[in-house]
Motif scaffolding. Sequence first.
Motif: not given
Length: 297
Positions: A39-46, A261-264, A275-276, A278-286
């Motif tokens: 979550x931290x990685x995709x929120x920050x885009x780092x 709002x998730x920069x990643x 993987x991209x 999957x990142x959307x699925x993680x954000x959507x779940x939250x």
Amino acid sequence: MTRREISDEVWAVLEPMLPAVKTAGRPWTDHRSAVEGAVWKYRTGAPWRDVPERFGKWNSIYKRFNRWAEDGTWEQLLAEVHRLADANGDVDWVVSIDSTIARVHQHGATLPRTTGAPPNHRNPRAEPPDHAIGRSRGGLTCKVHLVADGKGRPLSWVLTGGNINDTTMMTAVLDGIRVPRSGRGRPRTRPDRVLADKGYPSRANRGWLRQRGIAATIPERDDQIAHRRRRPGRPIDFGHQQQARYRGRNVVERCFNKLKQWRGIAMRTDKLARNYRAAIALAATLIWLRTSLINTA
């Protein structure tokens, strides 16, 4: 103290849905640290290498995220959240569809555009040949075609290159809706009504919706109206009642605002579309957990 990426209330609902923790072999990063690191990685885009040590080893977090993206765990979590929300009667089945563009970072565009798998309708997670990256006016871009429920939560989405027309993807996006039932029975796949803008009013789309008994609120383009005047046909009903319904289409725009709002997610750095997604699925779940199951901001 550092703030948690996932609140205790959200984690209490999410934890029972996760795969069993491995007990044999080398010590494993616990699920909460690994999920919060992702979550931290995709929120920050780092980059993955910059994930703070408090979450554990970055490589372990990446490997678990990648493994769960490959086997569909992230999307299974979202499906379970959809099931619980539907059991509570919280899914609004007047849905809205639209698309948004994400610029592709140079680190995400290093794979040849021919290294993906061939299209496979039986495996929606199969990597597309072009990795869902295309060249449009904005350069290398990825387009997210998404349908949201009436409260602005993601139900289904499809990734394509940024040069793909919206209207051609409408049926594929709606076909991806699968909300499992709590009891026996097939997942629900058909909304009550679809709201869409002037990017979707093709005859093929209207016919597809009509065959499935799905009501539509889609305005006609000016060129379609002019064509109908030259060759009279059955007019599309878009009176005051339809106009009032159409005002609710903005929920899909608000859904995109939440996701970006998730920069990643706002800028894609993932090489693989899998993987991209999957990142959307993680954000959507939250998003669903916060707005539906625990009713917190």
